[in-house]
Design an enzyme around this catalytic site. Structure first.
Site, PDB file in Angstrom:
ATOM      1  N   CYS A  80      23.724  17.142 -62.759  1.00  0.00           N
ATOM      2  CA  CYS A  80      24.446  16.094 -63.029  1.00  0.00           C
ATOM      3  C   CYS A  80      25.860  15.996 -62.224  1.00  0.00           C
ATOM      4  O   CYS A  80      26.484  14.988 -62.133  1.00  0.00           O
ATOM      5  CB  CYS A  80      24.991  16.106 -64.681  1.00  0.00           C
ATOM      6  SG  CYS A  80      25.910  17.250 -65.018  1.00  0.00           S
ATOM      7  N   ARG A 109      24.016   6.753 -61.399  1.00  0.00           N
ATOM      8  CA  ARG A 109      24.817   6.262 -62.715  1.00  0.00           C
ATOM      9  C   ARG A 109      25.288   4.935 -62.598  1.00  0.00           C
ATOM     10  O   ARG A 109      25.657   4.145 -63.511  1.00  0.00           O
ATOM     11  CB  ARG A 109      26.125   7.299 -62.550  1.00  0.00           C
ATOM     12  CG  ARG A 109      26.041   8.785 -62.566  1.00  0.00           C
ATOM     13  CD  ARG A 109      25.404   8.979 -64.065  1.00  0.00           C
ATOM     14  NE  ARG A 109      26.259   8.938 -65.149  1.00  0.00           N
ATOM     15  CZ  ARG A 109      27.272   9.236 -65.511  1.00  0.00           C
ATOM     16  NH1 ARG A 109      27.576  10.374 -64.655  1.00  0.00           N
ATOM     17  NH2 ARG A 109      28.258   8.889 -66.469  1.00  0.00           N
ATOM     18  N   ASP A 141      22.979  22.836 -65.046  1.00  0.00           N
ATOM     19  CA  ASP A 141      24.408  22.258 -65.491  1.00  0.00           C
ATOM     20  C   ASP A 141      25.250  23.339 -65.186  1.00  0.00           C
ATOM     21  O   ASP A 141      24.850  24.624 -65.159  1.00  0.00           O
ATOM     22  CB  ASP A 141      24.573  21.771 -66.574  1.00  0.00           C
ATOM     23  CG  ASP A 141      25.833  20.858 -66.756  1.00  0.00           C
ATOM     24  OD1 ASP A 141      26.473  20.817 -65.759  1.00  0.00           O
ATOM     25  OD2 ASP A 141      26.218  20.348 -68.019  1.00  0.00           O
ATOM     26  N   GLN A 150      24.511  10.112 -68.373  1.00  0.00           N
ATOM     27  CA  GLN A 150      23.803  10.746 -67.410  1.00  0.00           C
ATOM     28  C   GLN A 150      22.106  10.777 -67.326  1.00  0.00           C
ATOM     29  O   GLN A 150      21.518  10.655 -66.386  1.00  0.00           O
ATOM     30  CB  GLN A 150      24.000  12.329 -67.417  1.00  0.00           C
ATOM     31  CG  GLN A 150      23.654  13.092 -66.129  1.00  0.00           C
ATOM     32  CD  GLN A 150      24.359  12.698 -64.994  1.00  0.00           C
ATOM     33  OE1 GLN A 150      25.541  12.390 -64.896  1.00  0.00           O
ATOM     34  NE2 GLN A 150      23.431  12.509 -63.933  1.00  0.00           N
ATOM     35  N   ARG A 186      34.955   9.294 -73.409  1.00  0.00           N
ATOM     36  CA  ARG A 186      34.750  10.396 -72.840  1.00  0.00           C
ATOM     37  C   ARG A 186      35.718  11.470 -73.772  1.00  0.00           C
ATOM     38  O   ARG A 186      36.806  11.288 -73.510  1.00  0.00           O
ATOM     39  CB  ARG A 186      34.839  10.683 -71.516  1.00  0.00           C
ATOM     40  CG  ARG A 186      34.685  12.212 -71.030  1.00  0.00           C
ATOM     41  CD  ARG A 186      34.624  12.297 -69.596  1.00  0.00           C
ATOM     42  NE  ARG A 186      33.321  12.148 -69.181  1.00  0.00           N
ATOM     43  CZ  ARG A 186      32.760  12.681 -68.079  1.00  0.00           C
ATOM     44  NH1 ARG A 186      33.387  13.382 -67.464  1.00  0.00           N
ATOM     45  NH2 ARG A 186      31.503  12.465 -67.753  1.00  0.00           N
ATOM     46  N   HIS A 235      25.485  13.591 -73.656  1.00  0.00           N
ATOM     47  CA  HIS A 235      25.705  13.040 -72.268  1.00  0.00           C
ATOM     48  C   HIS A 235      24.709  11.773 -71.943  1.00  0.00           C
ATOM     49  O   HIS A 235      23.986  12.062 -71.183  1.00  0.00           O
ATOM     50  CB  HIS A 235      26.203  14.084 -71.260  1.00  0.00           C
ATOM     51  CG  HIS A 235      26.809  13.202 -69.869  1.00  0.00           C
ATOM     52  ND1 HIS A 235      27.322  11.914 -70.137  1.00  0.00           N
ATOM     53  CD2 HIS A 235      26.975  13.800 -68.737  1.00  0.00           C
ATOM     54  CE1 HIS A 235      27.907  11.822 -68.859  1.00  0.00           C
ATOM     55  NE2 HIS A 235      27.840  12.854 -67.954  1.00  0.00           N
TER      56      HIS A 235
HETATM   57  N1  NVA Z   1      28.200  19.987 -69.270  1.00  0.00           N
HETATM   58  C1  NVA Z   1      29.350  19.556 -68.338  1.00  0.00           C
HETATM   59  C2  NVA Z   1      28.775  18.205 -67.636  1.00  0.00           C
HETATM   60  C3  NVA Z   1      29.752  17.577 -66.753  1.00  0.00           C
HETATM   61  C4  NVA Z   1      29.397  16.094 -66.317  1.00  0.00           C
HETATM   62  C5  NVA Z   1      30.557  19.334 -69.369  1.00  0.00           C
HETATM   63  O1  NVA Z   1      30.542  18.968 -70.413  1.00  0.00           O
HETATM   64  O2  NVA Z   1      31.522  19.508 -68.525  1.00  0.00           O
HETATM   65  N1   CP Z   2      28.174  13.989 -64.158  1.00  0.00           N
HETATM   66  C1   CP Z   2      29.238  13.248 -64.661  1.00  0.00           C
HETATM   67  O1   CP Z   2      29.607  12.959 -65.695  1.00  0.00           O
HETATM   68  O2   CP Z   2      30.195  13.481 -63.748  1.00  0.00           O
HETATM   69  P1   CP Z   2      31.678  13.038 -64.024  1.00  0.00           P
HETATM   70  O3   CP Z   2      32.228  14.441 -64.767  1.00  0.00           O
HETATM   71  O4   CP Z   2      32.398  13.287 -62.563  1.00  0.00           O
HETATM   72  O5   CP Z   2      32.045  11.803 -64.639  1.00  0.00           O
END
Ligand code: NVA
Ligand code: CP
Length: 301
Positions: free
Chosen positions: A257, A285, A217, A132, A102, A129
């Protein structure tokens, strides 16, 4: 050896197989059956951004499959002190069986994958992502059956999740209506490549009309914290509410998500609405990523 950096790394057939496998693995787990095909296998988890669901689902998933997971934070690895991605990839992939990352720049995981001897999984970048979307597609399949030919509405920012929804529209063969405020559109190349499946709109009400799945989101993603206030102003008319879901198809379901900001991108009460399936989505997930790990690591079996 296969990587999973975006949904396009698997064929539509493989993705559909994976979703069915995730449903099977979930049932197996609920029955209490022990299934440990990844005994002695180790997953490295590189997190340069925060996480609850992704970390716990990968770590629990590896444990359930008989393997092990190592959490690697930039605070206490040499990656965080500037060791080149290429070198880190070469070293980590000589010790691990699979790596999950990540991070911010999508290019970072592309570089890592290019130098890795083992499969690399995108656990969220600024651009995509895909993990997800595996959970989301599993959740739709469980609640409503095939998503092929259905209409999905994405409301809000043209961000990493929106980009993965565009890829999903292509791979799972559904139509995607995107309602984003001006200046927050998804990447133009994705819109251009998927003209036949994606419609960009400015009015969220128009986007949700007749939709079978409505999703949104946060307005400011990780790394955009300083834009939070400005975005809250520009996204004001893009809140998803019960009233908005009333404009969608009779059997619409709502996904997010998570984490969610009640009172911003969703109304205070939306997650309590019977049309919301966000807790199943979050649980999936675990099951979807177990199917992914099995797919990437047990292909010859
Ligand atoms: N768009 C959000 C998704 C979090 C799971 C982010 O990148 O923070
Ligand atoms: N939806 C998602 O990826 O959640 P986290 O940021 O908690 O991993």
């Amino acid at each position: 050896m296969r990587h999973f950096l975006t949904l396009l790394d698997l064929s539509p057939e493989e993705l559909n197989w994976l979703i069915q496998r995730a449903i099977e693995l979930k049932q197996l787990h609920k029955r209490g059956e022990v299934y440990e095909p990844l005994k002695n296998r180790v997953l490295g988890m590189v997190f340069e951004k925060s996480s609850t669901r992704t970390r716990v689902s990968f770590e629990a998933g590896m444990a359930q499959l008989g393997g092990h997971a190592i959490f690697l934070s930039p605070r206490d690895t040499q990656l965080g002190r500037g060791e080149p991605v290429e070198d880190s990839a070469r070293v980590l992939s000589r010790m691990l069986d699979v790596v999950m990352i990540r991070t911010f720049d999508h290019e970072m995981i592309e570089t890592f994958a290019a130098y890795s001897q083992v499969p690399v999984i995108n656990a969220l970048t600024d651009d995509f992502h895909p993990c997800q979307l595996l959970a989301d597609m599993q959740t739709f399949a469980e609640h409503r059956g095939s998503i092929q030919g259905k209409t999905v509405a994405w409301i809000g920012d043209g961000n990493n999740m929106c980009h993965s929804y565009i890829n999903a529209a292509r791979q799972f063969d559904f139509h995607l209506n995107i309602a984003a405020p001006e200046g927050f559109d998804p990447a133009q190349f994705l819109l251009d490549e998927n003209k036949d499946r994606v419609t960009l709109m400015r009015d969220p009400k128009e986007a949700v009309a007749g939709a079978h799945l409505v999703t949104t989101d946060v307005w400011a993603s990780m790394g955009q914290e300083e834009e939070q206030e400005e975005r809250a102003r520009k996204f004001r008319d893009f809140q998803v509410s019960r009233e908005m879901l009333d404009l969608a198809a009779e059997d619409v379901i709502f996904m997010h998500c998570l984490p969610a900001h009640r009172g911003e991108e969703i109304s205070e009460d939306l997650l309590d609405d019977p049309r919301s399936v966000v807790w199943d989505e979050a649980e999936n997930r675990l099951h979807a990523q177990k199917a992914l790990l099995e797919f990437l690591l047990c292909q010859e079996d």
